[in-house]
Design an enzyme around this catalytic site. Structure first.
Site, PDB file in Angstrom:
ATOM      1  N   LYS A 175      10.188 128.829 -64.607  1.00 39.76           N
ATOM      2  CA  LYS A 175      11.209 128.212 -65.829  1.00 39.76           C
ATOM      3  C   LYS A 175      12.683 128.538 -64.844  1.00 39.76           C
ATOM      4  O   LYS A 175      13.933 128.403 -65.755  1.00 39.76           O
ATOM      5  CB  LYS A 175      10.406 128.878 -67.651  1.00 39.76           C
ATOM      6  CG  LYS A 175       9.462 128.514 -67.219  1.00 39.76           C
ATOM      7  CD  LYS A 175       9.243 128.255 -69.258  1.00 39.76           C
ATOM      8  CE  LYS A 175       7.674 128.286 -69.985  1.00 39.76           C
ATOM      9  NZ  LYS A 175       7.166 127.417 -70.361  1.00 39.76           N
ATOM     10  N   HIS A 234       5.030 132.932 -77.943  1.00 40.97           N
ATOM     11  CA  HIS A 234       3.734 132.009 -77.158  1.00 40.97           C
ATOM     12  C   HIS A 234       2.750 131.888 -77.041  1.00 40.97           C
ATOM     13  O   HIS A 234       2.482 133.351 -77.248  1.00 40.97           O
ATOM     14  CB  HIS A 234       4.076 131.356 -75.406  1.00 40.97           C
ATOM     15  CG  HIS A 234       3.551 130.365 -74.712  1.00 40.97           C
ATOM     16  ND1 HIS A 234       3.079 130.523 -74.400  1.00 40.97           N
ATOM     17  CD2 HIS A 234       4.930 129.568 -74.636  1.00 40.97           C
ATOM     18  CE1 HIS A 234       2.485 129.569 -74.146  1.00 40.97           C
ATOM     19  NE2 HIS A 234       3.892 128.627 -73.900  1.00 40.97           N
ATOM     20  N   ASP A 256       7.825 139.315 -73.280  1.00 41.91           N
ATOM     21  CA  ASP A 256       7.888 138.216 -72.541  1.00 41.91           C
ATOM     22  C   ASP A 256       9.180 137.411 -72.052  1.00 41.91           C
ATOM     23  O   ASP A 256       9.863 137.217 -73.280  1.00 41.91           O
ATOM     24  CB  ASP A 256       7.079 137.087 -73.736  1.00 41.91           C
ATOM     25  CG  ASP A 256       7.131 135.915 -73.106  1.00 41.91           C
ATOM     26  OD1 ASP A 256       7.554 135.349 -71.593  1.00 41.91           O
ATOM     27  OD2 ASP A 256       6.190 135.164 -74.033  1.00 41.91           O
ATOM     28  N   CYS A 267       3.412 125.274 -77.250  1.00 41.99           N
ATOM     29  CA  CYS A 267       2.677 126.394 -77.007  1.00 41.99           C
ATOM     30  C   CYS A 267       2.454 127.877 -77.881  1.00 41.99           C
ATOM     31  O   CYS A 267       2.419 128.440 -77.698  1.00 41.99           O
ATOM     32  CB  CYS A 267       2.210 127.210 -76.038  1.00 41.99           C
ATOM     33  SG  CYS A 267       1.340 125.831 -74.802  1.00 41.99           S
TER      34      CYS A 267
END
Lengths: 415, 162
Positions: free
Chosen positions: A234, A131, A208, A372
């Protein structure tokens, strides 16, 4: 190691779970909402909404400051949320759990504080499927320090080419950053293997976890990473709150990030001393209600059960792949062998934004665009894709409605 | 595209027709004047950073008029249709009139009462109901303004993503 029989998760009672999410009960453009944009942001259960509402109605005061009762209550709730996060990630200590605004701020915190020890010639390694939030902070760091960003390629399947990535990790590598799960492709990456290789070369590791935490159990000690970043929104928690897990021995060596209240021990114009972990990295009044909401989301996920959620989502992905395969002109982005939670695709001759608009007209919410992750789009030679991403409350019927709306788009735009 | 082609669809079709009117779909399938000019008097590129749409507009000028207007583009149906309609409506206009037309089309999406669309472009009005798609429709017109303002090779970019 598994002496006890492995628990097989029972099927989710999705009809009942959906009642926990009031936002799902609405019509969009004359059709029931089918929310399939969970990789962008999930929805919140009542347990989260109620926890935040209760906090603001009864307990709010500033934390770590007051001698009065409300401040104690607010502090207790905020710190209880931190303990819930610690347990969720299996971190060794709450000293390793830093609240941030989200994954992006968590990664920026590491990039910023690490920057003071990097020099020209040092290297940072990331993968091609990251990302933007796990690319741009490192590019900025490289600009500041003269360090070099190396990019581990991905295969046509949309998987990290592990051999090629490991070959980039050398004694010059200071940090390896990798997504646990790709937000654009759904690929589950072999992070433990990459972390182990990085550690052999003395490099720090950052995972991540934004796209992983609501779908796969996370154990930072088993992974062996130095940092793990995630976002509340999320995993059915609030926006504006995220977490940076940092290994205590590494955090101890890092300078502060932002300066201000709460991160200090004493302030004088003769000099300032900094607070202990994790508060040294939490300057200013934090997002207290959001942290409490995140704690409630973690408790909710625990009650539903991540293994059951993962099994449910896997069935939805399988059903979606099976049905989408027959759609004229469909091209999937990647075909990862380990995938969670989403399918990403294009339809020949129809721009993803046109697909997204037609689906919206049928009440089906998906993401259309570059997610993204523009390097991933570039890798596959497309300007963007349509992404349908699933959560615990989605149903087979919603997948079928996605397919029907796509069939409509194909008919509308047929040459 | 006869009704017979519409397969088993029964209920609630057509959908999104206020946005994807037949004229928009036809222009997006078969864009008019979709070709590059090798020696244009003006050339401008427009980019939509949000979605990656790209429009290149070519103008041949003669006696203060837009003698030839062509384009190439990679974009969504709305962008392609808008660009195609642009080449049809702007060809033959004076530079000044074309500039006023472009400003009016862009202005229409902010304030339709103040800026009426000419009848030939009425099909674009449906985009107003889809705020996220307005930039798709206006990108070719912003690119035209860049081309008209010169220099001979100009780049236009829509507002960055919010």
């Amino acid at each position: 190691m598994n002496a006890s029989p492995r628990a097989i998760p029972g099927p989710l009672d999705v009809g009942r779970l959906r009642q926990d999410f009031p936002i799902l009960d609405q019509q969009v453009n004359g059709a029931p909402l089918a929310y399939l944009d969970n990789a962008a942001s999930t929805q919140r259960p009542l347990a989260v909404l109620d926890a935040m509402d209760h906090y603001y109605r009864h307990d709010h005061a500033n934390v770590h400051r007051g001698v009065h009762t409300l401040s104690h209550r607010a502090t207790d709730r905020y710190e209880h949320a931190r303990e819930l996060v610690r347990g969720f990630l299996n971190a060794a200590s709450i000293r390793e759990v830093i609240f941030t605004r989200g994954t992006t701020e968590a990664i920026n915190l590491v990039a910023y504080t690490l920057g003071q020890r990097l020099k020209a010639g040092d290297e940072i390694v990331v993968s091609e499927l990251e990302h933007h939030s796990n690319i741009v902070p490192w590019q900025m760091l490289c600009e500041r320090t003269g360090a070099v960003l190396r990019v581990g390629p991905i295969t046509d399947r949309g998987e990290i080419d592990v051999e090629a990535m490991l070959a980039l990790i050398t004694p010059a590598t200071r940090l390896v950053g990798v997504a646990h799960v790709s937000n654009a492709l759904g690929t589950v990456n072999p992070v433990a293997e990459i972390i182990a290789a990085a550690r052999r070369h003395g490099a720090l590791t950052l995972v991540d976890g934004a796209q992983a935490a609501a779908h796969v159990p996370v154990d930072v000690r088993a992974l062996g990473c130095d940092f793990y970043a995630l976002s509340g929104h999320k995993l059915h928690g609030p926006t504006g709150i995220g977490v940076l897990y940092g290994r205590e021995s590494v955090l101890e060596t890092l300078p502060p990030f932002q300066g201000g209240g709460d991160m200090i021990a004493t302030v004088s114009f003769r000099g300032t001393t900094y607070n202990e972990l994790p508060y040294r990295f939490e300057a200013g009044t934090p997002a207290i209600a959001e942290a409490i909401g995140l704690g409630a989301a973690i408790e909710y996920l625990g009650r539903v059960g991540l293994p059951a959620i993962a099994a449910h989502e896997e069935a939805l992905v399988d059903h979606a792949l099976a049905r989408l395969r027959d759609l004229p002109g469909i091209r999937f982005l990647g075909n990862p062998r380990q995938r969670v939670g989403l399918v990403s695709f294009n339809i020949d001759g129809i721009h993803p934004h046109d697909v997204g608009t037609v689906l919206d007209q049928r009440g089906v919410a998906v993401r259309a665009g570059h997610h993204c992750a523009m390097p991933v789009m570039e890798r596959f030679g497309v300007p963007g894709s349509v992404r349908a991403s699933f959560a615990l409350y989605n149903t087979r019927d919603e997948v079928d409605r996605l397919v029907e709306a796509l069939q409509l788009a194909v008919r509308m735009f047929a040459p | 595209m006869s009704q017979g082609d519409r397969g088993g669809a029964t209920t609630a079709e057509p959908v999104a027709l206020d946005l994807y009117q037949q004229i928009v779909l036809e222009h997006s399938r078969r864009p008019q004047n979709f070709r590059r000019l090798d020696t244009p008097d003006r050339r401008a590129e427009g980019h939509n950073r949000l979605c990656g749409d790209k429009v290149t507009l070519y103008l041949r000028l003669a006696g203060g008029l837009l003698a030839e207007v062509t384009f190439e583009a990679a974009g969504c149906a709305i962008c392609l249709a808008s660009a195609s309609l642009l080449t049809e409506t702007a060809a033959g206009l004076s530079v000044g009139t074309a500039e006023r037309l472009a400003a009016g089309v862009i202005g229409h999406f902010d304030d339709p009462a103040a800026h009426a669309l000419p009848p030939a472009l009425a099909a674009l009005d449906g985009v107003r109901a889809y705020p996220s798609r307005i930039r798709c429709a206006t990108l070719p017109w912003q690119t035209l303004r860049q081309a008209l303002a010169g220099p001979a090779d100009a780049i236009a970019t829509t507002e960055p993503a919010e």
